[in-house]
Design a protein around this motif. Structure first.
Motif, mmCIF file in Angstrom:
data_model
loop_
_atom_site.group_PDB
_atom_site.id
_atom_site.type_symbol
_atom_site.label_atom_id
_atom_site.label_comp_id
_atom_site.label_asym_id
_atom_site.label_seq_id
_atom_site.Cartn_x
_atom_site.Cartn_y
_atom_site.Cartn_z
ATOM 1 N N GLY A 50 0.815 -1.211 0.000
ATOM 2 C CA GLY A 50 0.000 0.000 0.000
ATOM 3 C C GLY A 50 0.846 1.258 0.000
ATOM 4 N N ALA A 51 1.936 1.250 0.768
ATOM 5 C CA ALA A 51 2.823 2.410 0.816
ATOM 6 C C ALA A 51 3.475 2.647 -0.544
ATOM 7 N N VAL A 77 4.258 5.745 -5.468
ATOM 8 C CA VAL A 77 4.448 5.750 -6.931
ATOM 9 C C VAL A 77 3.268 6.492 -7.547
ATOM 10 N N GLN A 78 3.476 7.760 -7.876
ATOM 11 C CA GLN A 78 2.388 8.623 -8.305
ATOM 12 C C GLN A 78 1.628 8.114 -9.533
ATOM 13 N N PRO A 79 2.297 7.631 -10.587
ATOM 14 C CA PRO A 79 1.537 7.133 -11.747
ATOM 15 C C PRO A 79 0.580 5.998 -11.394
ATOM 16 N N MET A 80 1.007 5.071 -10.537
ATOM 17 C CA MET A 80 0.161 3.962 -10.124
ATOM 18 C C MET A 80 -1.035 4.473 -9.328
ATOM 19 N N ARG A 88 -6.848 6.099 -9.069
ATOM 20 C CA ARG A 88 -7.748 7.212 -8.767
ATOM 21 C C ARG A 88 -8.675 7.511 -9.946
ATOM 22 N N TRP A 89 -8.141 7.533 -11.157
ATOM 23 C CA TRP A 89 -8.975 7.863 -12.315
ATOM 24 C C TRP A 89 -9.919 6.735 -12.695
#
Length: 207
Positions: free
Chosen positions: A64-65, A70-73, A78-79
């Motif tokens: 989870g961390a 990892v922003q792209p993941m 999110r999208w």
């Protein structure tokens, strides 16, 4: 630093307060119970619970961390969540406008499948749950504590939450005949559609 899971009254109180906060989960159970019946509502609750348990397990073993870091993941998840919420919300609004329900109500046999899918997909695509677990659990579990201690506390959230949502489904089902009157149903669809779209847009704006 705690070496064991701290199952304190404070922890339980926080979990209870979190699951009582109105949100997408409650809205999903409410609408699916009204549209497809008691079994569909319970299945929705179970889908939400399973998704939350998976997220809890991923946080407990450290994945989870990684997803949050990892922003792209994180953005992909999110999208996906934004898209699904908007799809559900627009569908509810279309039902409210058309007011046609006979065919949909006739598909009760598929209620459990559709309910479980809605609950699972809606919750598993909410990356904010990872952030919630990462903020909550370190307050009650030591960094060097065994994974089982992390899991024990983390799984309390989906356990309590699922029981609450099942109770909600059973309660809503008792009033289902009244709430399924066409005018009432259209009002509920309209309100739930607007709320789902609002939740989706809010998730889209978050960074």
């Amino acid at each position: 630093m705690f070496q064991e899971a701290d199952m304190s009254v404070e922890f339980i109180a926080i979990v209870v307060m979190v699951i009582l906060i109105p949100g997408v989960d409650q809205l999903m159970v409410l609408r699916n119970t009204l549209v497809r019946g008691r079994i569909a509502g319970i299945a929705t609750a179970l889908g939400i619970g399973l998704a939350s348990a998976i997220q809890a397990a991923l946080v407990s073993i450290g994945i989870g961390a990684v997803i949050v870091a990892v922003q792209p993941m994180f953005e992909v998840i999110r999208w996906l969540g934004v898209t699904y919420l908007l799809w559900l919300g627009i569908g509810a609004l279309r039902s409210a406008i058309s007011g046609t329900y006979a065919q949909e109500e006739g598909r009760k046999a598929d209620g459990a499948l559709f309910g479980f899918r809605d609950g699972m997909v809606c919750n598993i695509t909410n990356p904010k749950m990872f952030v919630f677990y990462l903020a909550l659990l370190p307050q009650f579990v030591g960094a060097t504590a065994p994974v089982m201690h992390w899991l024990m506390l983390a799984l309390m959230v989906p356990a309590f939450g699922t029981l609450w949502l099942i109770g909600m489904a059973l309660a809503v089902n008792q009033a289902r005949n009244l709430l399924l009157r066409r005018t009432v149903r259209r009002a509920i669809d309209g309100a739930s559609g607007l709320l789902l779209v609002a939740f989706g847009l809010r998730l889209a704006r978050e960074t």
